[in-house]
Design a protein around this motif. Sequence first.
Motif, PDB file in Angstrom:
ATOM      1  N   GLN A 300      12.755  10.456 -26.985  1.00  0.00           N
ATOM      2  CA  GLN A 300      12.817  10.493 -27.014  1.00  0.00           C
ATOM      3  C   GLN A 300      12.983  12.072 -25.910  1.00  0.00           C
ATOM      4  O   GLN A 300      12.266  13.024 -25.977  1.00  0.00           O
ATOM      5  CB  GLN A 300      14.117  11.198 -27.822  1.00  0.00           C
ATOM      6  CG  GLN A 300      14.130  10.494 -28.647  1.00  0.00           C
ATOM      7  CD  GLN A 300      15.436   8.970 -28.309  1.00  0.00           C
ATOM      8  OE1 GLN A 300      16.607   9.710 -27.391  1.00  0.00           O
ATOM      9  NE2 GLN A 300      15.629   7.809 -28.847  1.00  0.00           N
ATOM     10  N   GLU A 354       8.652  -4.283 -30.347  1.00  0.00           N
ATOM     11  CA  GLU A 354       8.756  -3.189 -29.313  1.00  0.00           C
ATOM     12  C   GLU A 354       8.367  -4.570 -28.634  1.00  0.00           C
ATOM     13  O   GLU A 354       7.517  -4.989 -28.720  1.00  0.00           O
ATOM     14  CB  GLU A 354       7.960  -1.949 -29.635  1.00  0.00           C
ATOM     15  CG  GLU A 354       7.379  -1.026 -27.868  1.00  0.00           C
ATOM     16  CD  GLU A 354       8.943  -1.131 -27.276  1.00  0.00           C
ATOM     17  OE1 GLU A 354       9.641  -0.532 -27.715  1.00  0.00           O
ATOM     18  OE2 GLU A 354       8.566  -1.471 -26.554  1.00  0.00           O
ATOM     19  N   ASP A 381       8.728  -9.679 -27.407  1.00  0.00           N
ATOM     20  CA  ASP A 381      10.219  -9.185 -26.640  1.00  0.00           C
ATOM     21  C   ASP A 381      11.204  -9.817 -27.730  1.00  0.00           C
ATOM     22  O   ASP A 381      10.860 -10.915 -28.275  1.00  0.00           O
ATOM     23  CB  ASP A 381      10.262 -10.762 -25.533  1.00  0.00           C
ATOM     24  CG  ASP A 381      12.071 -10.770 -24.834  1.00  0.00           C
ATOM     25  OD1 ASP A 381      12.625  -9.367 -25.655  1.00  0.00           O
ATOM     26  OD2 ASP A 381      12.230 -11.030 -23.809  1.00  0.00           O
ATOM     27  N   ILE A 382      12.202  -9.364 -28.197  1.00  0.00           N
ATOM     28  CA  ILE A 382      12.856  -9.396 -29.856  1.00  0.00           C
ATOM     29  C   ILE A 382      13.529 -10.483 -29.497  1.00  0.00           C
ATOM     30  O   ILE A 382      13.845 -11.011 -30.416  1.00  0.00           O
ATOM     31  CB  ILE A 382      13.913  -7.790 -30.328  1.00  0.00           C
ATOM     32  CG1 ILE A 382      14.420  -7.386 -28.895  1.00  0.00           C
ATOM     33  CG2 ILE A 382      13.171  -7.311 -30.803  1.00  0.00           C
ATOM     34  CD1 ILE A 382      15.551  -6.356 -29.331  1.00  0.00           C
TER      35      ILE A 382
HETATM   36  C1  LIG Z   1      16.035   3.624 -26.305  1.00  0.00           C
HETATM   37  S1  LIG Z   1      14.240   3.192 -26.282  1.00  0.00           S
HETATM   38  C2  LIG Z   1      14.138   3.982 -28.035  1.00  0.00           C
HETATM   39  C3  LIG Z   1      12.972   3.945 -28.536  1.00  0.00           C
HETATM   40  C4  LIG Z   1      12.689   4.250 -29.823  1.00  0.00           C
HETATM   41  N1  LIG Z   1      13.425   4.124 -30.547  1.00  0.00           N
HETATM   42  C5  LIG Z   1      12.911   6.004 -30.182  1.00  0.00           C
HETATM   43  O1  LIG Z   1      13.539   6.027 -30.093  1.00  0.00           O
HETATM   44  O2  LIG Z   1      11.649   6.563 -28.978  1.00  0.00           O
HETATM   45  C6  LIG Z   1      14.594   1.427 -26.295  1.00  0.00           C
HETATM   46  C7  LIG Z   1      12.460   0.836 -26.136  1.00  0.00           C
HETATM   47  O3  LIG Z   1      12.848  -1.076 -25.910  1.00  0.00           O
HETATM   48  C8  LIG Z   1      11.523  -1.278 -25.270  1.00  0.00           C
HETATM   49  N2  LIG Z   1      12.495  -2.541 -25.061  1.00  0.00           N
HETATM   50  C9  LIG Z   1      13.621  -2.982 -24.059  1.00  0.00           C
HETATM   51  N3  LIG Z   1      13.637  -3.949 -24.335  1.00  0.00           N
HETATM   52  C10 LIG Z   1      13.478  -5.359 -25.323  1.00  0.00           C
HETATM   53  C11 LIG Z   1      13.047  -6.282 -25.966  1.00  0.00           C
HETATM   54  N4  LIG Z   1      13.578  -7.420 -25.079  1.00  0.00           N
HETATM   55  N5  LIG Z   1      12.008  -6.277 -27.260  1.00  0.00           N
HETATM   56  C12 LIG Z   1      11.692  -5.227 -27.621  1.00  0.00           C
HETATM   57  N6  LIG Z   1      11.736  -4.016 -27.130  1.00  0.00           N
HETATM   58  C13 LIG Z   1      12.187  -3.863 -25.716  1.00  0.00           C
HETATM   59  C14 LIG Z   1      11.176  -0.637 -24.801  1.00  0.00           C
HETATM   60  O4  LIG Z   1      10.324  -0.525 -24.405  1.00  0.00           O
HETATM   61  C15 LIG Z   1      11.941   1.106 -25.192  1.00  0.00           C
HETATM   62  O5  LIG Z   1      10.568   1.657 -26.416  1.00  0.00           O
END
Ligand SMILES: C[S@@+](CC[C@H](N)C(=O)[O-])C[C@H]1O[C@@H](n2cnc3c(N)ncnc32)[C@H](O)[C@@H]1O
Length: 479
Positions: A300, A354, A381-382
């Motif tokens: 953040q 993640e 990838d989720i």
């Molecule tokens: C808005 S950030 C939030 C990270 C964490 N919750 C934080 O507050 O520090 C979004 C996260 O989603 C991950 N992300 C994006 N697409 C994704 C996917 N398809 N599967 C898993 N993670 C993903 C990004 O790499 C990033 O770390």
Amino acid sequence: MNVRAPRKGESIDLLLEDIDDKGRAFGQFEGRTVRTRGGVPGSHVRVRVHRRRRSEIEAAIEEVLQPGENSVDARCRHFGSCGGCSFQNVLYRTQLAGLERSLERLLEPITALRPGLEMAPTLGCSEPWHYRNKMDFTFGNRRWIETSEPEGVASDFALGLHVPGRYDKVLDVQSCDIAFKEATPILNTARELALEAGLSGWDVHAHDGLLRHLLLRRSFASGEILAALFTTEEERSVVDPYLSKLLDTHPEITSCVQRIKPGSAMVASGGEERLLKGEGFITEKLGGLDYRISTDTFFQTNSLQAELLCKQVVAAAGVEEDEVVYDLCCGCGPWALSVAAMRRAASSPVYGFELVESAVEDARENARNNGIDNAVFIAGDIAKVLTPQSLNERKLPAPSLCIVDPPRAGLPPKVVRALTELRPRRIVYVSCNPRSAVRDLTLLGEGAYYVASIQPIDLFPHTPHLECVFTVELDGGGF
Ligand SMILES: C[S@@+](CC[C@H](N)C(=O)[O-])C[C@H]1O[C@@H](n2cnc3c(N)ncnc32)[C@H](O)[C@@H]1O
């Protein structure tokens, strides 16, 4: 009565009434909404129409006829050229109120379905300047010339930020009032030294040049600063003396890396890393836990407000002692670890998912460093990991609580469907983009969930963005 719409190029006078989530102020003119950049609600302005649609007009301010009481002087010399802080000339409390109304309008499809559902008041930022803990400055060989500059000034080198809508032009940023305070002097030394050494900035057209990005990160807890210089080639003979002079001038930089990244991709991440000083990461605190932040780690960007956000996420989760928790898009693990830290003795771990491998490594390291052994981090990838087959293969129990914090694009529809099939009792949806949140929450609603609370938080003062925490409950009846 059919009123004639003003033509392109025509000047019209109007009162600006409010702001929107795209960084514009707007008012009404003969039944049409007129939107303009740089305007302040409460001001009377003369604008020139540059685009006309059925009920909307885009226009540029020609003259402020009468500034309203919400106007303040913009602090930054680059205001108007830099796309960073579109609302710097608007009183901070007016920004908050306007963005709150804008969010209310965007969330209408959700709130209209549930009588009594109201947004909580936005949690504003007590320190709305110098709040950013990370800055990604770009080198370029095409400098944007600001209107205040004399004709014929040198324009073949710049270090700063991309000009909105001009991917090839770099604004030579001399100071930034939202970046952490130490960033500006480091930035200016980096520019002077590069010019002195005759180093070339990236040419987006010829795909040529040595210097690409200077990424700076600061821990607000420890004061440590990480500098990462992105170059197209290793070129030790010029990069080492350059960085050594930068580090001599700025001993406050506690760690420094070079990232070697050939190719034309315009993002300051990835590439091969060479460590020049310190450990290659800084340590930040959030919710009482320590976080290792390296060059690529998502964290953040407003450390102070991240504390508030963390409290909101943990409170919204209301985690029960032995329930299974998933944190989707967990980054380096702040939400998963904060929840896990609250119930260290629990037998069920928190599972963090993640995409970025290095963030998963950081999350595991963060768990170890904080003595948390009931958090498990899974790279992938989720959209692929969250299928029944993949969860079965990994022997993961179904969650009863999910925290999701997707990037601006929101969740892939497949993931929303997977969530409705997993049927956790509660989903805490953390959003940095209300438009994608509305889409995802609507889909969750079709899967028998309802939004129980909405908490906006301002993480990015002077910009049009608001973060939002939605508590989403399963009720069997849908919205
Ligand atoms: C808005 S950030 C939030 C990270 C964490 N919750 C934080 O507050 O520090 C979004 C996260 O989603 C991950 N992300 C994006 N697409 C994704 C996917 N398809 N599967 C898993 N993670 C993903 C990004 O790499 C990033 O770390």
